[in-house]
Design a protein around this motif. Sequence first.
Motif, PDB file in Angstrom:
ATOM      1  N   ILE A   1       0.871  -1.187   0.000  1.00 44.55           N
ATOM      2  CA  ILE A   1       0.000   0.000   0.000  1.00 44.55           C
ATOM      3  C   ILE A   1       0.904   1.232   0.000  1.00 44.55           C
ATOM      4  O   ILE A   1       1.720   1.400   0.908  1.00 44.55           O
ATOM      5  N   LEU A   2       0.776   2.083  -1.018  1.00 45.43           N
ATOM      6  CA  LEU A   2       1.650   3.260  -1.112  1.00 45.43           C
ATOM      7  C   LEU A   2       0.974   4.551  -0.648  1.00 45.43           C
ATOM      8  O   LEU A   2       1.647   5.556  -0.424  1.00 45.43           O
ATOM      9  N   SER A   3      -0.334   4.560  -0.539  1.00 45.21           N
ATOM     10  CA  SER A   3      -1.028   5.803  -0.155  1.00 45.21           C
ATOM     11  C   SER A   3      -2.447   5.521   0.299  1.00 45.21           C
ATOM     12  O   SER A   3      -2.951   4.402   0.126  1.00 45.21           O
ATOM     13  N   GLY A   4      -3.068   6.508   0.890  1.00 47.84           N
ATOM     14  CA  GLY A   4      -4.501   6.440   1.168  1.00 47.84           C
ATOM     15  C   GLY A   4      -4.885   5.771   2.475  1.00 47.84           C
ATOM     16  O   GLY A   4      -6.071   5.710   2.807  1.00 47.84           O
ATOM     17  N   VAL A   5      -3.914   5.251   3.199  1.00 50.60           N
ATOM     18  CA  VAL A   5      -4.196   4.623   4.487  1.00 50.60           C
ATOM     19  C   VAL A   5      -3.330   5.304   5.542  1.00 50.60           C
ATOM     20  O   VAL A   5      -2.138   5.521   5.317  1.00 50.60           O
ATOM     21  N   PHE A   6      -3.931   5.683   6.636  1.00 51.88           N
ATOM     22  CA  PHE A   6      -3.190   6.388   7.695  1.00 51.88           C
ATOM     23  C   PHE A   6      -3.643   5.840   9.039  1.00 51.88           C
ATOM     24  O   PHE A   6      -4.843   5.754   9.301  1.00 51.88           O
ATOM     25  N   GLU A   7      -2.685   5.449   9.837  1.00 48.28           N
ATOM     26  CA  GLU A   7      -2.994   4.867  11.149  1.00 48.28           C
ATOM     27  C   GLU A   7      -4.032   3.754  11.031  1.00 48.28           C
ATOM     28  O   GLU A   7      -4.966   3.657  11.827  1.00 48.28           O
TER      29      GLU A   7
ATOM     30  N   ARG B   1      -6.369   3.112   8.858  1.00 47.19           N
ATOM     31  CA  ARG B   1      -7.690   3.310   8.271  1.00 47.19           C
ATOM     32  C   ARG B   1      -7.578   4.066   6.950  1.00 47.19           C
ATOM     33  O   ARG B   1      -6.681   4.887   6.759  1.00 47.19           O
ATOM     34  N   THR B   2      -8.516   3.816   6.057  1.00 48.87           N
ATOM     35  CA  THR B   2      -8.559   4.564   4.801  1.00 48.87           C
ATOM     36  C   THR B   2      -8.911   6.021   5.108  1.00 48.87           C
ATOM     37  O   THR B   2      -9.701   6.307   6.008  1.00 48.87           O
ATOM     38  N   THR B   3      -8.293   6.928   4.332  1.00 44.56           N
ATOM     39  CA  THR B   3      -8.483   8.365   4.612  1.00 44.56           C
ATOM     40  C   THR B   3      -9.497   9.004   3.674  1.00 44.56           C
ATOM     41  O   THR B   3      -9.798  10.193   3.812  1.00 44.56           O
ATOM     42  N   GLY B   4      -9.975   8.258   2.682  1.00 44.63           N
ATOM     43  CA  GLY B   4     -10.873   8.847   1.683  1.00 44.63           C
ATOM     44  C   GLY B   4     -10.119   9.309   0.448  1.00 44.63           C
ATOM     45  O   GLY B   4     -10.726   9.684  -0.547  1.00 44.63           O
ATOM     46  N   THR B   5      -8.806   9.287   0.489  1.00 45.06           N
ATOM     47  CA  THR B   5      -7.978   9.682  -0.659  1.00 45.06           C
ATOM     48  C   THR B   5      -7.508   8.418  -1.389  1.00 45.06           C
ATOM     49  O   THR B   5      -7.665   7.320  -0.878  1.00 45.06           O
ATOM     50  N   PRO B   6      -6.960   8.566  -2.606  1.00 48.28           N
ATOM     51  CA  PRO B   6      -6.687   7.367  -3.408  1.00 48.28           C
ATOM     52  C   PRO B   6      -5.703   6.404  -2.747  1.00 48.28           C
ATOM     53  O   PRO B   6      -4.694   6.816  -2.176  1.00 48.28           O
TER      54      PRO B   6
ATOM     55  N   ALA C   1     -18.557   9.714   1.190  1.00 46.50           N
ATOM     56  CA  ALA C   1     -17.227  10.065   1.715  1.00 46.50           C
ATOM     57  C   ALA C   1     -16.746   9.165   2.844  1.00 46.50           C
ATOM     58  O   ALA C   1     -15.548   8.968   3.010  1.00 46.50           O
TER      59      ALA C   1
ATOM     60  N   SER D   1      -9.923  12.169  -8.182  1.00 51.48           N
ATOM     61  CA  SER D   1      -8.473  12.175  -8.390  1.00 51.48           C
ATOM     62  C   SER D   1      -8.113  11.894  -9.841  1.00 51.48           C
ATOM     63  O   SER D   1      -6.963  11.622 -10.156  1.00 51.48           O
TER      64      SER D   1
ATOM     65  N   TRP E   1      -2.162  10.107  -7.097  1.00 49.87           N
ATOM     66  CA  TRP E   1      -2.303   9.536  -5.757  1.00 49.87           C
ATOM     67  C   TRP E   1      -1.109   9.969  -4.911  1.00 49.87           C
ATOM     68  O   TRP E   1      -0.084  10.395  -5.449  1.00 49.87           O
ATOM     69  N   GLY E   2      -1.229   9.838  -3.614  1.00 48.93           N
ATOM     70  CA  GLY E   2      -0.078  10.069  -2.755  1.00 48.93           C
ATOM     71  C   GLY E   2      -0.230  11.220  -1.799  1.00 48.93           C
ATOM     72  O   GLY E   2      -0.907  12.202  -2.076  1.00 48.93           O
ATOM     73  N   GLU E   3       0.418  11.065  -0.662  1.00 50.30           N
ATOM     74  CA  GLU E   3       0.426  12.100   0.369  1.00 50.30           C
ATOM     75  C   GLU E   3       1.842  12.614   0.582  1.00 50.30           C
ATOM     76  O   GLU E   3       2.816  11.928   0.276  1.00 50.30           O
TER      77      GLU E   3
ATOM     78  N   LYS F   1       4.488   6.931   1.338  1.00 54.04           N
ATOM     79  CA  LYS F   1       5.605   6.246   0.694  1.00 54.04           C
ATOM     80  C   LYS F   1       6.015   6.903  -0.613  1.00 54.04           C
ATOM     81  O   LYS F   1       7.151   6.796  -1.045  1.00 54.04           O
TER      82      LYS F   1
ATOM     83  N   TYR G   1     -14.058  13.904   6.259  1.00 53.68           N
ATOM     84  CA  TYR G   1     -13.714  12.494   6.408  1.00 53.68           C
ATOM     85  C   TYR G   1     -13.711  12.001   7.854  1.00 53.68           C
ATOM     86  O   TYR G   1     -13.533  10.815   8.103  1.00 53.68           O
TER      87      TYR G   1
ATOM     88  N   PHE H   1     -11.411  12.412  10.009  1.00 54.56           N
ATOM     89  CA  PHE H   1     -10.032  12.522  10.485  1.00 54.56           C
ATOM     90  C   PHE H   1      -9.178  12.802   9.261  1.00 54.56           C
ATOM     91  O   PHE H   1      -9.686  12.875   8.143  1.00 54.56           O
TER      92      PHE H   1
ATOM     93  N   ARG I   1      -2.771  14.764   1.705  1.00 59.05           N
ATOM     94  CA  ARG I   1      -3.147  14.803   0.295  1.00 59.05           C
ATOM     95  C   ARG I   1      -3.266  16.238  -0.206  1.00 59.05           C
ATOM     96  O   ARG I   1      -3.195  16.480  -1.410  1.00 59.05           O
TER      97      ARG I   1
END
Lengths: 380, 380, 380, 380
Positions: free
Chosen positions: B67-73, B75-80, C370, D4, D15-17, D21, D115, D117, D125
Motif C-alpha cells: 500500500i503506497l497511499s490512502g491509508v493512515f494509522e 484506516r482509509t483516509t478517503g484519498t486514493p 465520503a 483524483s 495519488w499520494g500524500e 511512501k 472524512y 479525520f 493529500r
Amino acid sequence: MAGSTFGKHFQITTWGESHGKGIGVVVDGCPAGLPLCESDIQKFLDRRKPGKSRYSTPRKEADKAEILSGVFEGRTTGTPISLVVFNQDQRSRDYGDIATYYRPGHADYTFDEKYGFRDYRGGGRSSGRETIGRVAGGAIAIKILNQLGISFLTYARAIGPVTIPQTAEDLLACVQNNEYSLNELQEHILSDPLYMPDSISSEKTQEYLEDCMRETDSAGGIIEGIITGTPAGIGEPVFDKLDANLAKAIFSIGAVKGFEIGAGFAAAAAKGSDNNDAIHMKDSKPCFDTNHAGGILGGISNGAPIVFRAAFKPTPSIAATQHTVNNAKEEISISIHGRHDPIIVPRAVVVVECMAALTLVDLMIENQGATMEHLQKLYS
Amino acid sequence: MAGSTFGKHFQITTWGESHGKGIGVVVDGCPAGLPLCESDIQKFLDRRKPGKSRYSTPRKEADKAEILSGVFEGRTTGTPISLVVFNQDQRSRDYGDIATYYRPGHADYTFDEKYGFRDYRGGGRSSGRETIGRVAGGAIAIKILNQLGISFLTYARAIGPVTIPQTAEDLLACVQNNEYSLNELQEHILSDPLYMPDSISSEKTQEYLEDCMRETDSAGGIIEGIITGTPAGIGEPVFDKLDANLAKAIFSIGAVKGFEIGAGFAAAAAKGSDNNDAIHMKDSKPCFDTNHAGGILGGISNGAPIVFRAAFKPTPSIAATQHTVNNAKEEISISIHGRHDPIIVPRAVVVVECMAALTLVDLMIENQGATMEHLQKLYS
Amino acid sequence: MAGSTFGKHFQITTWGESHGKGIGVVVDGCPAGLPLCESDIQKFLDRRKPGKSRYSTPRKEADKAEILSGVFEGRTTGTPISLVVFNQDQRSRDYGDIATYYRPGHADYTFDEKYGFRDYRGGGRSSGRETIGRVAGGAIAIKILNQLGISFLTYARAIGPVTIPQTAEDLLACVQNNEYSLNELQEHILSDPLYMPDSISSEKTQEYLEDCMRETDSAGGIIEGIITGTPAGIGEPVFDKLDANLAKAIFSIGAVKGFEIGAGFAAAAAKGSDNNDAIHMKDSKPCFDTNHAGGILGGISNGAPIVFRAAFKPTPSIAATQHTVNNAKEEISISIHGRHDPIIVPRAVVVVECMAALTLVDLMIENQGATMEHLQKLYS
Amino acid sequence: MAGSTFGKHFQITTWGESHGKGIGVVVDGCPAGLPLCESDIQKFLDRRKPGKSRYSTPRKEADKAEILSGVFEGRTTGTPISLVVFNQDQRSRDYGDIATYYRPGHADYTFDEKYGFRDYRGGGRSSGRETIGRVAGGAIAIKILNQLGISFLTYARAIGPVTIPQTAEDLLACVQNNEYSLNELQEHILSDPLYMPDSISSEKTQEYLEDCMRETDSAGGIIEGIITGTPAGIGEPVFDKLDANLAKAIFSIGAVKGFEIGAGFAAAAAKGSDNNDAIHMKDSKPCFDTNHAGGILGGISNGAPIVFRAAFKPTPSIAATQHTVNNAKEEISISIHGRHDPIIVPRAVVVVECMAALTLVDLMIENQGATMEHLQKLYS
C-alpha cells in the motif's frame, strides 16, 4: 453518470415513461456532416412497432419520431440531436390494483424499494417503450457505420423450444458463396413476422406461440447478431473491451438474462486445440479459419465478423393466475389482463441491433486517439 | 475514460504489464474510515496465485501487495489508495519468435493492428497478470461489503465436460437448513484445489485435466457467483442496471465468452408461468418462491441472492502444433512451450468475485443519492 | 462526455439551437420525492427573459417550460426529467450575409473551423438561448438545495464602469444584523431592472447604458454570487474541488472571461498574514473572522458563505461598423442590426446562480459516499 | 469520477500524500508511439523542485521519476503509464500539535469535517507535493503537443505588489519581430530565479520577498500562460469549452483564487466596440487584429495564441502568530515553523503549464471525432 446515459463519445441520454407525455433521446457527440432526416430514424422505429404480427400486442403505437435539434439543412451539425416520440395513448384510465401490488417478473417491487414510490402506469420507466430512445439513437449510429462499410444482421435464433438450424457461420457462408447478398438476407429476415431467417422454423414457432396464447402464457428466445466489416483494432484493452461494452449494452435491455460472444458457453466445454482459431493469409491479410472468438481477441476486434447472442426471458405479463403481495404486505392472487405481447423477441431484434451499433460507433471514435500517427495525420 | 478505469464512485485504475516493473491499481473513492492493511489484500491475491495445484503454472509469483497511499494509522483516509505488486521475474530473456508471430487465441494480432506494435513479453498488458490490480482493488470492495452484511461465494461450477450436480439454490438451501454455515461452505471451496464445491466432481475434473496435460491441450469452464445480503434497491434503471454493470465487469476479464444471470440462457426456452418468481411474505418482508431472476428485477436488486455464471474459454497457450502467420505475413506452424496453466478457471474464481464486488459497491454508493430522504438524513 | 452534459450525479444534458424547434434539457440523477411542477421552473426562466427592462432585447420570448417526464403525481420519481421550451420564433427569414461572414466576438469562425459548416440562424447552438436548458435544470437544483437549508443571492456587482460600493460581506452583515432578511434582500435585487442590490448604482448604470445605446455600443460587467448554508465538507480534494467545478460551471457560460473566489485576484497582492482567515469559536462551532477564502479551503466548503465573481465581456453584437472576413476569405465591413441586448449581465444573473447550484448539488450527492459511517447509516 | 482523475481521453489519476511512501500518477489514454523516457519527465519535475532560489523551502526533494509501465523499447505502447516518485523524507517525526489544530488558510478543518479525520503529516493529500503527479503527467502531454507544433510559455506575471510591465502581447510581438525566438524567451524565463520574464521586475520582487521573510510573512502572485500553435477548432461547445476546462484545470491547483482568459476581468469594463477583435486576412488565413478573446471564441480555439492568468494566494504557512481553534474546540494561538516557501508562485509555474497542456491534449483527442470526414479518413 446517473444511469440514463450510454456511451462516452457518441452518447445517448434517454428519457420518458410508458404513459407520460413522450419518450425521447438526446444524442450528443454525433460527428458533423452526416445526412440525416426523420425517415432514417422512422425506418428503425417501425421495426420495433407492435402489431406487425398477431404475436405482438394489438395496441396501436404510431411512434412518430421528430428531430428537434442538431440537424441543419439536412446534415448533422455536431451539436446534440434531440429526438422525441410523443405518446398518443395517455388517456386517463383505471390502472386498477396495479399501483398497489407487485407483478411477478416485473420491476414494480424494486422501484418501490429504491425510490419509495413509482409511476405505475404501464410500467413507467421500466416499460419496453423505454427502448424507443435507444432505437432512435441507434438508427443514427447504424447510418454512420454503414457509411464506414459496416453492416448489421440481427434476427431471432430461437423462440421457446424452436431453434433455427443454421449457425451464423452458415448464413455468412451463403453470402460469401454468392447464394444471396447480405442485403437480400436482411430483407428476407425483415419480411418474416418473427424476424427469423429460416421460414420452416418460423412456422413451427408460430404454432408454438398459438399454444402459448391459448394457455394465456408467454415465451422467451435468443437473438443473434452479426456485424461485418468492422476493421481490426476497435475496443480498448482491460475494462472497455469491445465485448465487455457490448455485454453491458445488451444486458441493459430489459428481459435479457444471458449474453455470449462467438463460441460462448460452448467454449467452456471445449479444448484449447479446438477452440483456438488458426490463422492463414487471404488477400494478403491475416484471416481466421474458424470464428470461435466471435471477431474479438483481447477485447479488440480482429476483422472477422462479430457474432453474439442474447437470451430473453418470457414476457412476465401473463393472464394465468399468479401469487404475489401488495404494498400493504398482504399475499394475493392476480391475473394480468390487457394488451401484452406473448413474445417480445421479434420486437427486441432491432433494439439489440441498435445497442450493438451504439457500442461500436463509440469505440470507433475512441480508437481515433490510439496512436500518435492518427493525431499527426489530423493536425498537420 | 480511456479504458483502464472501472467504476464511477468506487473507481479503480489498473496499470502494468506482465514483464514490466510491476502491476498496480489506484483505488479512488474508497470511503474514509475503513480499517485496512496489506494482509487484507494479500489474502485475496493469494487466491489467484499459481502453484496451488499441479494444474496451474509452476511459475513462482510472490505477488506481494504494497500500500503506497490512502491509508493512515490503519484506516482509509478517503484519498486514493495506490497498491503495487512489483514483478519479480523481469530478467531479460529470449522471447524467441513470439515478438514476430500471432499466437492463435491471443491478442497479439489485435494489439499490433490497434497500436502499430506491442509489448510482446509474456502478453504485456493482455496478460493474466493484469488481473492483480482488479483483485487488489476488489479485496477492498469486499471488505466494505462484508461490513454491510454482504457475502460472496464464488466457485468453479464446470470444467471441461464436468459440471457439479448442485445448483446455486441447492448450496444456499444447505446453508438455510443449517447443514453448514456460509463461512464453512466458503472454507470448503477454498480448500479444494480447483475451487469446486463438490469433491467428487473435483476428482473427476482432475482426471480430465491429467488427460489434457498429457495431450498438451487445455480446458475451459464455468464460474458461478452468489452474493447474499444485498439490500433491495441497488442498481440504476436503464443503462446502469446492476446486471448490465455486472455483465461488463465480468466480460472485461480476459477469456470470458459468456455471462448469465439467474435462469440465464435456460430462461429463453421457458414459459412465463414457469419463469416468473411468485412472491409471498416471510418475516414480514416480500420474498421470492424461486429465483429465476437471479436476484435482479428491472436492473435493480430485489433482496434475493444474486446468482450469475461466466463461461471461460480454454487457455489458448498450448504445446500442440498450430497454424498462424507472422508479421511478415508468412504462414507458419508453431508450438507454444513454457509454463502455462492448462486451466485458468480456478485462479479466475477470485477475479470474478472481485469484479462482482467492485460493481456492487459502486452501485451501492450511487444509490445513496436515490431519494430526497437520503439527502435530508445526511444534511440535517 | 461529448460536451453537452454537466455533472456526475445530478446531471444535465442540454440541447437546442436558437432558431430550431426548441431548447431543452434532460435532468438525470434527480433524487426521488422532490415536489416539482412547471411553475417551479418557470419562475427561474422568467428571470432570464428579455424585455424586463429597456436594456434587453425587445424580442418576445414566451419561453414556457414543459415537463415531459420524470414527475408523477407532483413529485420527482428518480428517473430523468425532460424539460422543453418550444421556440415561438422560427419563421423563415432572411439571415442576409450572416451565413457567409464571421461576426467579431462571436463563435461563427470557430464553429466553421471545427465542424465544416454551422447553423447560422441566430447563433445556433452558441446562442444565449442555449442557457434556457441550464436555467431549467438549475431551478430544480435550487429547489433541492433550498430544502437542505441552502440559499443563493446573485446580482450584478458591476456594469461597465459602475461598481456597487457594498462588498458581499457588507450585504451579509446587514442580514446578520437583522436590517433585512435574506429573502427581502433577494426580493429587492429581483425588483431592480439590472438586478443590482444598490439602487444608486443601478441608476448611474442606466444612464451609462443609455449612452451605450446611443453610440450603438454595448457593455459588460461582473456578476457576484453568494451561497449561504452550505455544510462544511462539500467538494472533492484534487481535481473535483468545489471551486474548480464552480470555475468550470461558470466559465462554460458564453461571454465569461474571468472567475474568482473570495479575495480572488486581490489575494495575489496580499500578504499571508492578511489573507489567512483566523478562526474562533461561535455557537460551539469553528467560525472564520474574515472570508478571504470565499468559503472554500483545499477545494472543500468550510461552512462560511461561498462568494464568487464572474466577469462578462460586452455583448459582441453591435451596430457600429466592424472589420471582418467572409468565408470566401474576403475582407469586409459589417454593421450588425437587429434586436440585441446592449448588456446581457442582468439576464445572465440567473444563469450564474443556476450553474452554481448545479455544481453544488452534484458535489453534495457525491459527498454522501465520503465515509463508511454514511454507508453504514443508510444500509443497516 | 471520484475526484483524483482528470481528463476524458488523456486521463491522469494522481495519488499520494506528502509524507506517505510516494506520490504518483497513472496516465491512461496516451497515444501509442510517442518516444518517452524518464528524463523527459524529470526535466519538468526539476522545474517544480524547491531550493532553486532562496525564496523556496530549503527542503531537499530529490523527486526522481520512475516509469513503471506503458513504455516499451523507448516508446509509449498505448497502455497506462504509471509514474512514481518515492518520498525520501518519511522519517518518523514529531508533528507536534499540528494533528490537533486547524492552520488558517489550510485544508485541515475541511478534511476533518469531510472524512472524520485526516493524514496530518505535512498536509497529507492537500500538500503541494500532490502536484508532482500533475507535472509528471503534464510533461507527457507537453511532449505530444510539441510534436504537433504547439508551444507553451508560462511565467510569473506578478508577485506581491510587483507586476512585469510587458503584456503577453508585448512578449509575443518581440518573438514575431525576431528580437528573440520563442525558445530563447523560454530559456530566459527558466534562468530567472522567480521565473519572471523581466529581470528588473524580478530584482524588485526579490527585495520584496526579503522583506516578507524578515517579517515571517508570505506573498502571492499571478502566473500567466501563453499557448501558441493551437489549431482552430479545439474545444467543445457548451460545457466542455476549452476555456471552461482550462478554468477547472487551473482552479484545481491549490492556492488558486482567480482565473481569466484574454482581456479577463478588464473586459467587464470595456465597450463592445473596443473588446471585439476585428478580423483580417493574413497569409490567406483569417487573423485577429487584437486578442481580447485570448484565443478562444464560443469555447473553441480560434488559432490565435491562448493567453490566460491565474491568481495565487500567499502561502498560508507563516511564522507570525495566528488565532485558530483545535479539534477540542478550544481557541488557541499558533506560530507555524518549519521549512516553508514564502512564495510558491515560481514553483507553481510549471504546474500551471502542465495543467494547461493536459486540458489541451485531451480536447485535441476529443476533437478527432468532430466530423464524418475525420472518421472516413481514418477508416477507409
